[in-house]
Every structure is written in structure tokens, then in C-alpha cells.
Design a protein around this motif. Sequence first.
Motif, mmCIF file in Angstrom:
data_model
loop_
_atom_site.group_PDB
_atom_site.id
_atom_site.type_symbol
_atom_site.label_atom_id
_atom_site.label_comp_id
_atom_site.label_asym_id
_atom_site.label_seq_id
_atom_site.Cartn_x
_atom_site.Cartn_y
_atom_site.Cartn_z
ATOM 1 N N PRO A 1 -24.328 18.370 15.195
ATOM 2 C CA PRO A 1 -25.372 19.331 14.828
ATOM 3 C C PRO A 1 -26.612 18.628 14.291
ATOM 4 C CG PRO A 1 -23.582 19.357 13.228
ATOM 5 C CD PRO A 1 -23.112 18.519 14.377
ATOM 6 N N HIS B 1 -14.400 15.965 12.709
ATOM 7 C CA HIS B 1 -15.436 16.274 11.716
ATOM 8 C C HIS B 1 -16.596 16.972 12.423
ATOM 9 C CE1 HIS B 1 -13.178 12.766 10.218
ATOM 10 N NE2 HIS B 1 -13.398 13.237 9.005
ATOM 11 N N ASP C 1 -18.713 19.234 11.737
ATOM 12 C CA ASP C 1 -19.933 19.597 11.013
ATOM 13 C C ASP C 1 -20.816 18.388 10.714
ATOM 14 O OD1 ASP C 1 -19.125 22.258 10.987
ATOM 15 O OD2 ASP C 1 -18.034 22.026 9.092
ATOM 16 N N GLU C 2 -20.349 17.198 11.051
ATOM 17 C CA GLU C 2 -21.120 15.994 10.736
ATOM 18 C C GLU C 2 -22.008 15.584 11.909
ATOM 19 O OE1 GLU C 2 -19.006 12.773 8.975
ATOM 20 O OE2 GLU C 2 -17.724 14.077 7.759
ATOM 21 N N ARG C 3 -23.053 14.849 11.571
ATOM 22 C CA ARG C 3 -23.993 14.346 12.570
ATOM 23 C C ARG C 3 -24.000 12.825 12.490
ATOM 24 N NH1 ARG C 3 -29.926 13.767 12.279
ATOM 25 N NH2 ARG C 3 -29.823 14.703 10.212
#
Length: 329
Positions: free
Chosen positions: A21, A49, A51-53
Amino acid sequence: MMMVASFAAAFEIEDRATFGPQDGQALRIISTADIGFFEPMIQSYLAEHPDERIDYIVASSTNVMQAVQDEANIFDIAISSAMDLQTKLANDGYALRHVSEATQTLPDWAKWNDMLFAFTEEPAAIVVSKQAFNERIIPRTRHDLIEALRREPERFQGRVGTYDVRQSGLGYLFATQDTRASETFWRLAEVLGALDVKLYCCSSDMIDDVKSGDLLIAYNVLGSYVANRDDRDEFEIIMPEDFTTIMLRTVLIPTGAKSPDKSREFIDHVLATSHDTGAASLIDPALGLSQSSAAVNRIVIGPGLLVFLDQLKRRAFLTEWESAILQEQ
């Protein structure tokens, strides 16, 4: 989702991609590994994971070292094929210690001082075009290579490639390790110089030129970069039978990392994905190399790698290398 982006920095970058994201704080990784080579590892991490970038920046090994030394606060992870430069960073205080279940179960050869961790073993190979050697004997040792080049100098003139060790940290590492293992390297270097050898920064560029026909032979190429190509069958990947040098690709956490906890999670994922507990080797089976199938010269992580980084020794080595390779009058 992957997005290629521009990046302004005090060092030169070769490529950049963002995964995951677009909002939130990114885990920033600087690496010598091509995006295509390392993307599967990134995607496997993001699957756990989501939600991590991850902001992934590709640079040369010397620029990776410069970035960690000069701008350590930018990067959370540093990955490099130049084991000597990574060792120097850790030795000089630019790496954080990391102790976890994943690091504690590593074999001794795959870690150093709880700061530097190896997650691949990659051989330095001789790569040739199968088509170019269709009716010729493929060299299996450095001596064979020297003889092949001497036998047909007109054919190979300007069509052999290797690293420019003045620019490539990995190329310098491979070349210095060659000289430690055998005196054959200097004879080969003189033959390459007489054939107007082409000099490169990167394995991928050499492989592309073998593919196009601009090169017939590339020396000291990362075999893993060929083995993972879709057109792999067009190349012969030669693990020299006199000795095959094995590089360990290593990862560390820069002291200025903004997200050291995330860095540790990422490293543990890389190590758990790469290593089987008690594994004796991480060499890609596609390369057809095992500990028993060739004279394996695995480069050892540690202060011994700092010898050729001494300025006087480096200058002396490069002077001799230039004399052999460039043969300028």
C-alpha cells in the motif's frame, strides 16, 4: 502493486520499486540484487504483512556502502553481494546487532558477530552461449578457458567480458579471491587483456550481451542470475572444476534504521525462507553444483575479508590488474 519511482540521493541508483500500500511508513531497503531477483522474497514477506510497504532501491555495492555510511538514517535494511564491504560496515560500527531464533539457528558460516547474515550462496560462473559453442568443446576449467581463447584469438577478440574491478565491489571481491585460490588468474587476465576484454559493472549486463551475441564468454558472472532467467536454456553455466568461488549474499541493519523492529522481522523472514534448519548449503539446485561436485571455495565472512580493502593492498592489486587487463603502453 509495484511502482517504479524516481529518487534523488547523494549516490547513484540503478532502479527503484515500491511494493504494498502507498500509505504509511515504508521499510526502506537498499540492495545490490536486481528487483526481479529479490521480488519473490518481498512478495512472500508482504503476504504475511499485507499492511506494510517496502521501498526497494537497487545500487552498486560501493554505493550501498556509501549510502549506509553517509545516510544511514534513510535505510532500514542493506543487502549486498560484496561480502567484504558488508563486513567492513559491520566492523566499523554501521550495523545493529540482531539476535533471534532465526539467527541463532544459522550455521556459523552464515553469520558474523550477530550483525551480518547470509541468506544465499551464489557461485561465480563462466557463462557461454550454447549456440556459439555448438560444435566446440566447452571449457570446464580456467586452464581450458585460457587454451580456448589462445586457440582462436580472432574469434574471441572483443567478445569476452568480465567485471571492471575498479567500479564493481563484487568484481573486486571475486578477483581477489581468485588470486588467493590460484595463480592461474593472472595468466587468464593477461589473455583477456590481449583480446580487448569488455568490462562491466554488473552480471545482468554481461548475460544480456551473451544473449545478444556481443559476447561469446562472460567470466565470473553470478550463476544465480542466469539460472533464474526464462531463457536459461540458451546459456551454458560453467562451474569451473579447478575451483568454484561461492559468494554469500548478506543482509544487515544500518545503525540509523528508522524501523529497526520491522527490519528484524524482515531479516527473520528472509533467513527462515532461505535456510532449512541445519542446511549445509543454500546453492540453487538449478545450478547443478553441490559441495561434492566441484572444488568449492566458499568465501568466509569475517575480518579476513578486510585484507584487500587496505588502501595500499588495493592500490597494488589494481595496478597489477590494470597492467594485465588494459595492457596500455
